[in-house]
Design an enzyme around this catalytic site. Structure first.
Site, PDB file in Angstrom:
ATOM      1  N   SER A  84       0.858  -1.185   0.000  1.00  0.00           N
ATOM      2  CA  SER A  84       0.000   0.000   0.000  1.00  0.00           C
ATOM      3  C   SER A  84       0.894   1.235   0.000  1.00  0.00           C
ATOM      4  CB  SER A  84      -0.838  -0.022   1.285  1.00  0.00           C
ATOM      5  OG  SER A  84      -1.490   1.206   1.487  1.00  0.00           O
ATOM      6  N   TYR A 124      -1.206  -0.685  10.728  1.00  0.00           N
ATOM      7  CA  TYR A 124      -1.347  -0.986   9.290  1.00  0.00           C
ATOM      8  C   TYR A 124      -0.045  -0.623   8.572  1.00  0.00           C
ATOM      9  CZ  TYR A 124      -3.544  -1.186   4.639  1.00  0.00           C
ATOM     10  OH  TYR A 124      -3.856  -1.498   3.332  1.00  0.00           O
TER      11      TYR A 124
HETATM   12  N1  LIG Z   1      -8.667  -0.501  -0.996  1.00  0.00           N
HETATM   13  C1  LIG Z   1      -7.596   0.247  -0.839  1.00  0.00           C
HETATM   14  O1  LIG Z   1      -7.681   1.489  -0.827  1.00  0.00           O
HETATM   15  C2  LIG Z   1      -6.240  -0.408  -0.702  1.00  0.00           C
HETATM   16  C3  LIG Z   1      -5.118   0.423  -0.783  1.00  0.00           C
HETATM   17  C4  LIG Z   1      -3.848  -0.146  -0.626  1.00  0.00           C
HETATM   18  C5  LIG Z   1      -3.725  -1.495  -0.399  1.00  0.00           C
HETATM   19  N2  LIG Z   1      -4.825  -2.292  -0.318  1.00  0.00           N
HETATM   20  C6  LIG Z   1      -4.632  -3.716  -0.039  1.00  0.00           C
HETATM   21  O2  LIG Z   1      -5.273  -4.475  -1.027  1.00  0.00           O
HETATM   22  C7  LIG Z   1      -5.567  -5.767  -0.511  1.00  0.00           C
HETATM   23  C8  LIG Z   1      -7.009  -6.130  -0.893  1.00  0.00           C
HETATM   24  O3  LIG Z   1      -7.893  -5.256  -0.241  1.00  0.00           O
HETATM   25  P1  LIG Z   1      -9.222  -4.662  -0.914  1.00  0.00           P
HETATM   26  O4  LIG Z   1      -9.066  -3.197  -0.915  1.00  0.00           O
HETATM   27  O5  LIG Z   1      -9.540  -5.390  -2.141  1.00  0.00           O
HETATM   28  O6  LIG Z   1     -10.265  -4.969   0.261  1.00  0.00           O
HETATM   29  P2  LIG Z   1     -11.469  -6.005   0.428  1.00  0.00           P
HETATM   30  O7  LIG Z   1     -12.483  -5.814  -0.641  1.00  0.00           O
HETATM   31  O8  LIG Z   1     -11.898  -5.861   1.850  1.00  0.00           O
HETATM   32  O9  LIG Z   1     -10.763  -7.414   0.199  1.00  0.00           O
HETATM   33  C9  LIG Z   1     -10.009  -8.046   1.205  1.00  0.00           C
HETATM   34  C10 LIG Z   1      -9.961  -9.519   0.890  1.00  0.00           C
HETATM   35  O10 LIG Z   1      -9.141 -10.153   1.884  1.00  0.00           O
HETATM   36  C11 LIG Z   1      -9.833 -11.315   2.318  1.00  0.00           C
HETATM   37  N3  LIG Z   1      -9.431 -11.698   3.664  1.00  0.00           N
HETATM   38  C12 LIG Z   1      -9.491 -10.957   4.802  1.00  0.00           C
HETATM   39  N4  LIG Z   1      -9.087 -11.688   5.857  1.00  0.00           N
HETATM   40  C13 LIG Z   1      -8.784 -12.924   5.373  1.00  0.00           C
HETATM   41  C14 LIG Z   1      -8.330 -14.137   5.959  1.00  0.00           C
HETATM   42  N5  LIG Z   1      -8.098 -14.227   7.281  1.00  0.00           N
HETATM   43  N6  LIG Z   1      -8.122 -15.211   5.156  1.00  0.00           N
HETATM   44  C15 LIG Z   1      -8.361 -15.126   3.828  1.00  0.00           C
HETATM   45  N7  LIG Z   1      -8.791 -14.016   3.216  1.00  0.00           N
HETATM   46  C16 LIG Z   1      -9.007 -12.932   3.981  1.00  0.00           C
HETATM   47  C17 LIG Z   1     -11.310 -10.947   2.224  1.00  0.00           C
HETATM   48  O11 LIG Z   1     -12.091 -12.119   2.068  1.00  0.00           O
HETATM   49  P3  LIG Z   1     -12.983 -12.833   3.223  1.00  0.00           P
HETATM   50  O12 LIG Z   1     -13.453 -11.758   4.158  1.00  0.00           O
HETATM   51  O13 LIG Z   1     -14.083 -13.472   2.438  1.00  0.00           O
HETATM   52  O14 LIG Z   1     -12.073 -13.825   3.864  1.00  0.00           O
HETATM   53  C18 LIG Z   1     -11.325 -10.159   0.932  1.00  0.00           C
HETATM   54  O15 LIG Z   1     -11.453 -11.034  -0.162  1.00  0.00           O
HETATM   55  C19 LIG Z   1      -5.301  -5.699   0.990  1.00  0.00           C
HETATM   56  O16 LIG Z   1      -4.063  -6.303   1.266  1.00  0.00           O
HETATM   57  C20 LIG Z   1      -5.233  -4.202   1.266  1.00  0.00           C
HETATM   58  O17 LIG Z   1      -4.437  -3.904   2.377  1.00  0.00           O
HETATM   59  C21 LIG Z   1      -6.082  -1.774  -0.491  1.00  0.00           C
END
Ligand SMILES: NC(=O)c1ccc[n+]([C@@H]2O[C@H](COP(=O)([O-])OP(=O)(O)OC[C@H]3O[C@@H](n4cnc5c(N)ncnc54)[C@H](OP(=O)(O)O)[C@@H]3O)[C@@H](O)[C@H]2O)c1
Length: 256
Positions: A151, A164
């Site tokens: 991130s 985080y």
């Molecule tokens: N959105 C942003 O602005 C942003 C910015 C920078 C980085 N990121 C990074 O991008 C990545 C994806 O996030 P996103 O933004 O797409 O958010 P999201 O829609 O909340 O997706 C997160 C995913 O992680 C899974 N997850 C959470 N805990 C888990 C566990 N214990 N075991 C297996 N799967 C798990 C969730 O699935 P389940 O709940 O079904 O398990 C979900 O599929 C993350 O690493 C986040 O830190 C996001």
């Protein structure tokens, strides 16, 4: 399937594929011809995604997994290889972001971020590395990939997001160290650092924290998950001699 088919014959595993960036990435890699294993805890969501990929002519295997459990993460990798035959690409995407002041923070939130963002990523990496090394040796592409999702928070620390920040800085450090270790054996380790993306990520925060976040990002046009999936697909479809080590991607209107 409409895309380049550059990943024909390869197998990719995407963690956190039940929503957001992981879901979009699974679709993108399938469009490039990869058979995709898609993992998360919400089985209904990954089953539906596997159905959509199959309907579009791709191959997808939904595997229920909690990456914060070492046994579950290892079983996830092993089932991928057992059912789809190999592992060329690991997208370490599963993550949680629970923000707020450190003073009086619920310790459970800190523990959850460390268990998913750090330990979960490490468990998946550890189980996958032998398979990635093997894939790099025996595939016609001469390459295998691990893409770790960090991130902007992995580059810049801010008040109110310390743990985080800790987890994502850790992902960056581990990725660079592992990159140096395995790159001569043709396993590319890449780091992707998105800014604000419109996903479910923020919705797991306490209501008062969500209000503060709206103040910070409410006024800007956030990226879509497909924008990041596109970047990940670019990384893993490069010719074997090209390793994209790191990609920092912000919304145009995000200043810092
Ligand atoms: N959105 C942003 O602005 C942003 C910015 C920078 C980085 N990121 C990074 O991008 C990545 C994806 O996030 P996103 O933004 O797409 O958010 P999201 O829609 O909340 O997706 C997160 C995913 O992680 C899974 N997850 C959470 N805990 C888990 C566990 N214990 N075991 C297996 N799967 C798990 C969730 O699935 P389940 O709940 O079904 O398990 C979900 O599929 C993350 O690493 C986040 O830190 C996001």
């Amino acid at each position: 399937m409409t895309n380049t088919q550059k990943l024909n014959g390869t197998v990719a595993l995407v963690t956190g594929a039940s929503s957001g960036i992981g879901e979009a990435t699974a679709v993108a890699l399938a469009e490039h011809g990869a058979a995709v294993a898609i993992a998360a805890r919400r089985k209904d969501r990954i089953d539906a995604l596997a159905g959509r990929i199959a309907d579009a002519g791709g191959t997808a295997l939904a595997i229920e997994a909690d990456v914060s459990s070492q046994a579950s993460a290892e079983a996830l990798v092993e089932q991928t290889v057992a059912d789809l035959g190999r592992l060329d690409t690991l997208i370490n995407n599963a993550g949680v972001m629970l923000l707020g002041p450190a003073v009086d923070a619920p310790l459970e939130e800190w523990e959850r971020m460390i268990s998913v963002n750090v330990q979960g990523l490490l468990y998946c990496a550890h189980a996958a590395i032998p398979h990635l090394l093997r894939a790099a040796e025996d595939s016609p592409r001469r390459i295998a990939d691990m893409v770790n999702i960090s991130s902007v928070a992995g580059r810049v620390a801010r008040s109110g997001s310390g743990v985080y920040n800790l987890t994502k800085h850790g992902v960056g450090a581990f990725s660079e160290s592992l990159r140096q270790e395995v790159t001569s054996r043709h396993v590319r380790v890449s780091l992707v650092e998105p800014g604000a993306v419109a996903t479910e990520l923020a919705s797991h925060n306490r209501p008062e924290i969500q209000e503060q976040m709206k103040g910070r990002f409410g006024g800007i046009e956030r990226m879509q998950s497909e924008d990041i999936a596109d970047a990940i697909a670019y990384i893993v479809t490069r010719p074997w001699r090209v390793a994209v080590n790191e990609m920092l991607i912000r919304p145009t209107e995000q200043e810092n």
